[in-house]
Scaffold this motif. Structure first.
Motif, PDB file in Angstrom:
ATOM      1  N   LEU A  71       0.827  -1.198   0.000  1.00  0.00           N
ATOM      2  CA  LEU A  71       0.000   0.000   0.000  1.00  0.00           C
ATOM      3  C   LEU A  71       0.868   1.257   0.000  1.00  0.00           C
ATOM      4  CD1 LEU A  71      -2.689  -1.028   2.627  1.00  0.00           C
ATOM      5  CD2 LEU A  71      -2.997  -0.882   0.150  1.00  0.00           C
ATOM      6  N   LYS A 112      -9.534  -8.092   0.523  1.00  0.00           N
ATOM      7  CA  LYS A 112      -8.917  -7.178   1.498  1.00  0.00           C
ATOM      8  C   LYS A 112      -8.047  -6.146   0.792  1.00  0.00           C
ATOM      9  CE  LYS A 112      -8.242  -6.125   5.907  1.00  0.00           C
ATOM     10  NZ  LYS A 112      -7.260  -5.063   5.902  1.00  0.00           N
ATOM     11  N   ASP A 116      -8.565  -2.165   1.094  1.00  0.00           N
ATOM     12  CA  ASP A 116      -7.512  -1.348   1.689  1.00  0.00           C
ATOM     13  C   ASP A 116      -6.968  -0.277   0.747  1.00  0.00           C
ATOM     14  OD1 ASP A 116      -7.761  -2.775   4.001  1.00  0.00           O
ATOM     15  OD2 ASP A 116      -5.949  -3.980   3.718  1.00  0.00           O
ATOM     16  N   TRP A 117      -7.051  -0.513  -0.561  1.00  0.00           N
ATOM     17  CA  TRP A 117      -6.586   0.488  -1.517  1.00  0.00           C
ATOM     18  C   TRP A 117      -7.585   1.644  -1.671  1.00  0.00           C
ATOM     19  CZ3 TRP A 117      -2.078   1.723  -3.416  1.00  0.00           C
ATOM     20  CH2 TRP A 117      -1.078   0.760  -3.519  1.00  0.00           C
ATOM     21  N   ILE A 148     -14.979  -5.140   8.803  1.00  0.00           N
ATOM     22  CA  ILE A 148     -14.077  -4.305   7.998  1.00  0.00           C
ATOM     23  C   ILE A 148     -14.842  -3.181   7.323  1.00  0.00           C
ATOM     24  CG2 ILE A 148     -12.545  -4.332   5.990  1.00  0.00           C
ATOM     25  CD1 ILE A 148     -11.845  -7.251   6.851  1.00  0.00           C
TER      26      ILE A 148
END
Length: 211
Positions: A71, A112, A116-117, A148
């Motif tokens: 990331l 995920k 997350d991006w 999440i």
């Protein structure tokens, strides 16, 4: 079933299109495993989404993306090219359906990475789930995803569609052998998504969400 290779991660699904009032639904196929069963389930679900009067649907297949890089707030050209395959569709969507298997009591890493991006793309939007697996039907993966998405300021709907021992329920042509119950579950979930999608879209129009 012949699992055809898609040229890009995002596919416009025929159905209800061309009406600005309709909610834009992004359906995300989360498995990128070789030999995956996911396209059988996604084809089944997309046919139901296309029939729903409140949605125009976009399909995002994570097998067509590679977001495995570390990331970064300043992604390089290669990563940016991968993000460009999916980010515009996430930003434009009014609602999401995440289609997930269960791997080792959880969901695939590709989901995920996609989450997350991104951040603002998920905010104040509803998320539904279609899951499949063995005895659990992927429900353990869904429960983890709910936590999440709460962190992403998204709203997950209660009603889900789950396929326990999924392979046994579809024939060689990808048709469900006894569709009454799962068809009803899909309609209920889409109705719930439509309610939340419209409510949140109207709320954000009146008062922007400060996440």
């Amino acid at each position: 079933m012949d699992l055809t290779t898609r040229e890009s991660a995002i596919t416009a699904v025929p159905g209800h299109t061309g009406n600005a009032r309709k909610l834009r639904l992004a359906v995300i196929l989360g498995s990128n495993r070789e030999g995956r069963f996911g396209p059988v389930v996604s084809d089944w679900f997309l046919s139901h989404a296309a029939e729903h009067q409140d949605f125009t649907t976009t399909f995002i297949d994570l097998a067509d993306t590679d977001l495995s890089a570390p990331l970064s707030s300043r992604p390089g050209p290669a990563v940016r090219a991968e993000l460009d395959k999916v980010t515009p569709a996430l930003a434009a969507a009014d609602a999401f359906v995440v289609l997930t298997p269960e791997y080792n009591h959880s969901f695939p890493a590709a989901i995920k990475a996609l989450i997350d991006w991104h951040f603002v793309e998920w905010q104040a939007k509803p998320v539904g789930f279609v899951s499949y697996g063995g005895m659990s039907g992927g429900l353990r993966a869904v429960e983890q995803l709910r936590q999440i998405f709460a962190e992403m300021h998204a709203v997950t709907v209660r009603d889900t569609v789950s396929f326990h021992n999924a392979h046994a329920h579809f024939d060689a042509e990808g048709r469900h052998r006894d569709p009454a119950e799962c068809d009803a579950a899909a309609r209920t979930m889409l109705d719930r998504l439509a309610w939340w999608g419209l409510a949140l879209r109207e709320a954000k129009s009146a008062r922007p969400y400060a996440g």
